[in-house]
Scaffold this active site. Sequence first.
Site, mmCIF file in Angstrom:
data_model
loop_
_atom_site.group_PDB
_atom_site.id
_atom_site.type_symbol
_atom_site.label_atom_id
_atom_site.label_comp_id
_atom_site.label_asym_id
_atom_site.label_seq_id
_atom_site.Cartn_x
_atom_site.Cartn_y
_atom_site.Cartn_z
ATOM 1 N N GLU A 17 0.834 -1.214 0.000
ATOM 2 C CA GLU A 17 0.000 0.000 0.000
ATOM 3 C C GLU A 17 0.865 1.258 0.000
ATOM 4 O O GLU A 17 1.873 1.337 0.675
ATOM 5 C CB GLU A 17 -0.890 -0.018 1.246
ATOM 6 C CG GLU A 17 -1.910 1.103 1.264
ATOM 7 C CD GLU A 17 -3.019 0.844 2.265
ATOM 8 O OE1 GLU A 17 -3.809 -0.095 2.035
ATOM 9 O OE2 GLU A 17 -3.089 1.553 3.266
ATOM 10 N N THR A 48 -4.069 4.773 -1.439
ATOM 11 C CA THR A 48 -5.173 5.247 -0.599
ATOM 12 C C THR A 48 -5.727 6.577 -1.116
ATOM 13 O O THR A 48 -5.110 7.268 -1.942
ATOM 14 C CB THR A 48 -4.753 5.399 0.878
ATOM 15 O OG1 THR A 48 -3.797 6.440 0.962
ATOM 16 C CG2 THR A 48 -4.183 4.104 1.430
ATOM 17 N N HIS A 77 -7.922 3.532 -4.429
ATOM 18 C CA HIS A 77 -8.987 3.607 -3.418
ATOM 19 C C HIS A 77 -9.897 4.782 -3.790
ATOM 20 O O HIS A 77 -9.441 5.773 -4.375
ATOM 21 C CB HIS A 77 -8.411 3.873 -2.026
ATOM 22 C CG HIS A 77 -7.574 2.749 -1.482
ATOM 23 N ND1 HIS A 77 -7.390 2.552 -0.128
ATOM 24 C CD2 HIS A 77 -6.875 1.757 -2.103
ATOM 25 C CE1 HIS A 77 -6.618 1.494 0.061
ATOM 26 N NE2 HIS A 77 -6.283 1.005 -1.124
ATOM 27 N N ASP A 109 -14.027 7.572 6.416
ATOM 28 C CA ASP A 109 -14.421 7.914 7.791
ATOM 29 C C ASP A 109 -15.144 9.246 7.795
ATOM 30 O O ASP A 109 -14.691 10.203 7.165
ATOM 31 C CB ASP A 109 -13.186 7.990 8.685
ATOM 32 C CG ASP A 109 -12.696 6.594 9.040
ATOM 33 O OD1 ASP A 109 -13.556 5.723 9.292
ATOM 34 O OD2 ASP A 109 -11.475 6.377 9.046
ATOM 35 N N TYR A 145 -13.715 -6.175 8.286
ATOM 36 C CA TYR A 145 -13.193 -5.933 9.629
ATOM 37 C C TYR A 145 -13.320 -7.193 10.474
ATOM 38 O O TYR A 145 -14.398 -7.470 11.019
ATOM 39 C CB TYR A 145 -13.960 -4.758 10.268
ATOM 40 C CG TYR A 145 -13.890 -3.524 9.387
ATOM 41 C CD1 TYR A 145 -12.896 -2.580 9.559
ATOM 42 C CD2 TYR A 145 -14.773 -3.359 8.304
ATOM 43 C CE1 TYR A 145 -12.785 -1.496 8.701
ATOM 44 C CE2 TYR A 145 -14.671 -2.281 7.438
ATOM 45 C CZ TYR A 145 -13.678 -1.351 7.647
ATOM 46 O OH TYR A 145 -13.553 -0.279 6.798
ATOM 47 N N LYS A 165 -22.727 -5.817 0.833
ATOM 48 C CA LYS A 165 -21.689 -5.113 0.053
ATOM 49 C C LYS A 165 -21.135 -6.045 -1.033
ATOM 50 O O LYS A 165 -20.957 -5.632 -2.179
ATOM 51 C CB LYS A 165 -20.586 -4.645 1.014
ATOM 52 C CG LYS A 165 -19.530 -3.811 0.387
ATOM 53 C CD LYS A 165 -18.850 -2.896 1.384
ATOM 54 C CE LYS A 165 -17.824 -3.552 2.260
ATOM 55 N NZ LYS A 165 -17.099 -2.554 3.068
ATOM 56 N N GLN A 176 -9.104 -5.046 7.562
ATOM 57 C CA GLN A 176 -8.425 -4.134 8.479
ATOM 58 C C GLN A 176 -7.244 -4.893 9.087
ATOM 59 O O GLN A 176 -7.248 -6.127 9.133
ATOM 60 C CB GLN A 176 -9.462 -3.756 9.573
ATOM 61 C CG GLN A 176 -8.948 -2.968 10.744
ATOM 62 C CD GLN A 176 -8.594 -1.566 10.335
ATOM 63 O OE1 GLN A 176 -7.543 -1.382 9.703
ATOM 64 N NE2 GLN A 176 -9.417 -0.603 10.663
HETATM 65 P P1 FAD Z 1 -19.102 0.445 4.841
HETATM 66 O O1 FAD Z 1 -18.954 -0.855 4.181
HETATM 67 O O2 FAD Z 1 -20.098 1.395 4.309
HETATM 68 O O3 FAD Z 1 -19.403 0.171 6.385
HETATM 69 C C1 FAD Z 1 -19.350 1.244 7.324
HETATM 70 C C2 FAD Z 1 -20.252 0.941 8.516
HETATM 71 O O4 FAD Z 1 -21.622 0.958 8.089
HETATM 72 C C3 FAD Z 1 -20.021 -0.429 9.158
HETATM 73 O O5 FAD Z 1 -20.215 -0.290 10.536
HETATM 74 C C4 FAD Z 1 -21.121 -1.297 8.549
HETATM 75 O O6 FAD Z 1 -21.499 -2.350 9.424
HETATM 76 C C5 FAD Z 1 -22.238 -0.291 8.381
HETATM 77 N N1 FAD Z 1 -23.123 -0.555 7.232
HETATM 78 C C6 FAD Z 1 -22.759 -0.957 5.992
HETATM 79 N N2 FAD Z 1 -23.838 -1.053 5.204
HETATM 80 C C7 FAD Z 1 -24.896 -0.676 5.947
HETATM 81 C C8 FAD Z 1 -26.289 -0.543 5.691
HETATM 82 N N3 FAD Z 1 -26.791 -0.825 4.483
HETATM 83 N N4 FAD Z 1 -27.103 -0.101 6.686
HETATM 84 C C9 FAD Z 1 -26.598 0.190 7.924
HETATM 85 N N5 FAD Z 1 -25.283 0.080 8.212
HETATM 86 C C10 FAD Z 1 -24.445 -0.357 7.248
HETATM 87 N N6 FAD Z 1 -10.377 5.322 4.437
HETATM 88 C C11 FAD Z 1 -10.084 6.370 3.636
HETATM 89 O O7 FAD Z 1 -10.536 7.497 3.907
HETATM 90 N N7 FAD Z 1 -9.264 6.218 2.531
HETATM 91 C C12 FAD Z 1 -8.739 5.018 2.194
HETATM 92 O O8 FAD Z 1 -8.007 4.917 1.209
HETATM 93 C C13 FAD Z 1 -9.039 3.888 3.006
HETATM 94 N N8 FAD Z 1 -8.557 2.658 2.714
HETATM 95 C C14 FAD Z 1 -8.942 1.579 3.461
HETATM 96 C C15 FAD Z 1 -8.492 0.291 3.109
HETATM 97 C C16 FAD Z 1 -8.846 -0.811 3.853
HETATM 98 C C17 FAD Z 1 -8.362 -2.184 3.429
HETATM 99 C C18 FAD Z 1 -9.640 -0.664 5.030
HETATM 100 C C19 FAD Z 1 -9.996 -1.861 5.884
HETATM 101 C C20 FAD Z 1 -10.093 0.604 5.395
HETATM 102 C C21 FAD Z 1 -9.758 1.734 4.620
HETATM 103 N N9 FAD Z 1 -10.212 3.014 4.948
HETATM 104 C C22 FAD Z 1 -9.887 4.082 4.149
HETATM 105 C C23 FAD Z 1 -11.044 3.232 6.146
HETATM 106 C C24 FAD Z 1 -12.554 3.133 5.842
HETATM 107 O O9 FAD Z 1 -12.934 4.187 4.970
HETATM 108 C C25 FAD Z 1 -13.303 3.266 7.172
HETATM 109 O O10 FAD Z 1 -13.073 2.134 7.971
HETATM 110 C C26 FAD Z 1 -14.787 3.569 7.073
HETATM 111 O O11 FAD Z 1 -15.234 3.949 8.371
HETATM 112 C C27 FAD Z 1 -15.645 2.412 6.616
HETATM 113 O O12 FAD Z 1 -15.502 2.183 5.285
HETATM 114 P P2 FAD Z 1 -16.212 0.908 4.585
HETATM 115 O O13 FAD Z 1 -15.969 1.049 3.155
HETATM 116 O O14 FAD Z 1 -15.810 -0.334 5.259
HETATM 117 O O15 FAD Z 1 -17.750 1.263 4.923
#
Ligand code: FAD
Length: 292
Positions: A17, A48, A77, A109, A145, A165, A176
Amino acid sequence: MKIRDIIDSKPVTISCELFPPKKDSDFAGVQQAAEKISALHPDFISITYGAGGGTSKNTVKIASMVQDDYGVTSIAHLTCFSSTPEEVDRVIDDIKAHNIENILALRGDPPRDATTPPPGYYSHASELIHQIRAKGDFCIGGACYPEGHVDCANRDLDLDYLKMKVDAGCDFLTTQMFFDNNIMYRFLYRALAKGIDVPIMAGIMPVINGKQIKRSVQLSGTELPNRFVGIIDKFGSDPLAMKQAGVAYATEQIIDLIANGVRGIHLYTMNRADIAAEIFHNLSHILGKEDA
Ligand code: FAD
């Protein structure tokens, strides 16, 4: 090349990464890291998007540089929480124009003062995945996660959302960071029981800064096993010793994962080509990659 084809064709896939520079003046440093990490021949490199205080404007530029100048498949990303669907659309067009076939679709986030996005913005990564799918034939990755996402109090529900998803069009997932492989193994069983059968890349963070990792695991809800806390407490104040211990711990984690059938390792290399090089060296025969 599409990452799903790479994963399908290899016994073990390993990725690294990069994050874009926070300031334009730091671009040369990131370019150097990209060149050196590419020279290790990872199967792909992810870039990222605005994570950890970084910016997003250079994500596509670096992803394109990694492919065109250094010959390694890249994945850009892309987050959606802080952008309108129209802004996201423009980034997808840019990604396509640069012949990047892989996108890691993320929610991102929320800013400290906002738990829900403004009207018209997306709330979850699955909505972004639908949009990307409609835009073309991309290979789409998603985040997962093993210890549950911090915003979701119920791990079972978190997996239900993960299944949604994947059903929206995820080709593979990346986890994660985690420091206890048993947590990953339990997660893999639970995911499979929910019908989540896409490849899952195990996210491994080589720890080189004890203080920093204690802070970031608190934020992400990641557990530090006692054995690893002991290592950080003993070596955390000596950067060279911590680096050696962190690389050894990550190496051991990866060997155990591969020995137990995990077929994808994602290294959170954080632009540290030296760390990536040490790990690739430690795994050269295991991965069948000659030392660069
Ligand atoms: P989601 O899949 O949308 O999930 C987020 C939350 O919403 C979870 O608690 C899930 O349970 C809940 N949820 C999902 N769908 C629903 C639904 N339909 N109804 C109700 N709740 C729901 N961040 C950055 O800013 N830039 C990056 O480049 C970046 N790279 C990353 C790479 C990896 C491998 C990982 C693990 C994380 C990365 N992150 C990055 C962090 C990530 O953006 C955060 O963890 C963010 O809070 C969640 O993103 P997600 O895509 O998993 O969200």
